[in-house]
Design an enzyme around this catalytic site. Structure first.
Site, PDB file in Angstrom:
ATOM      1  CG  HIS A  32      -1.892   1.076   1.286  1.00  0.00           C
ATOM      2  ND1 HIS A  32      -3.108   0.992   0.648  1.00  0.00           N
ATOM      3  CD2 HIS A  32      -1.875   2.292   1.891  1.00  0.00           C
ATOM      4  CE1 HIS A  32      -3.799   2.099   0.864  1.00  0.00           C
ATOM      5  NE2 HIS A  32      -3.075   2.907   1.615  1.00  0.00           N
ATOM      6  CG  ASP A  34      -0.632   5.755   2.523  1.00  0.00           C
ATOM      7  OD1 ASP A  34      -1.839   5.784   2.238  1.00  0.00           O
ATOM      8  OD2 ASP A  34      -0.152   4.976   3.372  1.00  0.00           O
ATOM      9  N   GLY A 141      -3.829  10.313   6.748  1.00  0.00           N
ATOM     10  CA  GLY A 141      -2.809  11.327   7.002  1.00  0.00           C
ATOM     11  C   GLY A 141      -1.678  10.894   7.895  1.00  0.00           C
ATOM     12  N   GLY A 144      -1.008   5.530  13.531  1.00  0.00           N
ATOM     13  CA  GLY A 144      -1.145   5.493  14.981  1.00  0.00           C
ATOM     14  C   GLY A 144      -2.422   6.099  15.533  1.00  0.00           C
ATOM     15  CG  ASP A 174      -4.779   2.264   5.428  1.00  0.00           C
ATOM     16  OD1 ASP A 174      -4.060   1.950   6.401  1.00  0.00           O
ATOM     17  OD2 ASP A 174      -4.461   3.153   4.613  1.00  0.00           O
ATOM     18  N   GLY A 196       0.732  -1.113   9.317  1.00  0.00           N
ATOM     19  CA  GLY A 196       1.861  -0.192   9.389  1.00  0.00           C
ATOM     20  C   GLY A 196       2.512  -0.256  10.746  1.00  0.00           C
ATOM     21  CB  SER A 198      -1.035  -0.625  14.543  1.00  0.00           C
ATOM     22  OG  SER A 198      -1.450   0.712  14.596  1.00  0.00           O
TER      23      SER A 198
END
Length: 225
Positions: A32, A34, A141, A144, A174, A196, A198
């Protein structure tokens, strides 16, 4: 089959090549990616020159997530990289049909992303003509953020709608995806779980392989609700 997707923005950018090797060795073959413009979201990421060599390796299925205003501009900017998917936000355009057609004309599959506060019904007119739905479980954006539980009801509504579709787009989730949130989502139904900081790119004990295994153990294998 449910799959783990790595949010490569969250990896160590100083050792990105090694990060890619590590996640591929852990069994992750989806990325993924971004792209943020500092306008639609208050952050910046990831430039074409960063993503181009990653895509060119041919080792990953790639979804470029355009968290940007004027998505038309970024579609033209990133299409030459030939990602597998280009995903734009339903909130950023009044002409989704035109963007869908343009991406398809470029030989790329289409994803539409939706924020937690946006009604899931806004996607329903496009379910027959796209290949992926990105359901954000946090506001886009920053990594966390707190998982927004109300999104689970949206996923239920989406899955109910897709039961009537012969060619179902993939459902990608996501935002603060870890064992607990993945288990809650899996009971409802999703295909792709973006992870990500986490659950993967963090300082918690365990290798990437061990972290991926832990996540996969949270998937529900029985019939979905």
């Amino acid at each position: 089959m449910e799959r783990i997707v790595a949010s490569i923005m969250c990896g160590n950018q100083l050792t990105l090549g090694q990060e890619l090797q590590n996640i591929r060795a852990a069994g992750i073959d989806w990325l993924h990616c971004d792209v943020m413009d500092g306008v639609y979201v208050n952050n910046l990421a990831m430039a074409p020159y960063v993503l181009e060599p990653i895509i060119q390796t041919g080792k990953f299925t790639t979804d470029i997530h355009l968290a940007c205003v004027t998505p038309e501009k970024y579609i033209e900017m990133f299409a030459p990289l030939k990602p597998d998917f280009l995903t734009f936000h339903i909130e950023t355009t009044e002409e989704p049909e035109r963007l869908i057609q343009r991406i398809h004309d470029l030989g790329i599959k289409v994803g539409i992303a939706i924020n937690p506060e946006t009604p899931i019904e806004s996607l329903f007119p496009y379910l027959d003509v796209i290949e992926l739905i990105l359901v954000m479980t946090v506001n886009p954006g920053f990594a966390g953020q707190t998982f927004q539980q109300n999104v689970l009801e949206k996923l239920k509504s989406l899955n109910q709608q897709l039961k009537m579709k012969p060619n179902k787009p993939l459902i990608e989730v996501d935002g603060n995806i870890h064992s607990e949130t993945a288990a809650a989502i899996s009971k409802i139904g999703a295909d792709l779980y973006v992870v990500g900081t986490s659950a993967l790119f963090n300082d918690q004990p365990g290798s990437y392989t061990e972290k991926v295994m832990t996540l996969k153990q949270s998937f529900v294998t029985t019939e979905k609700a």
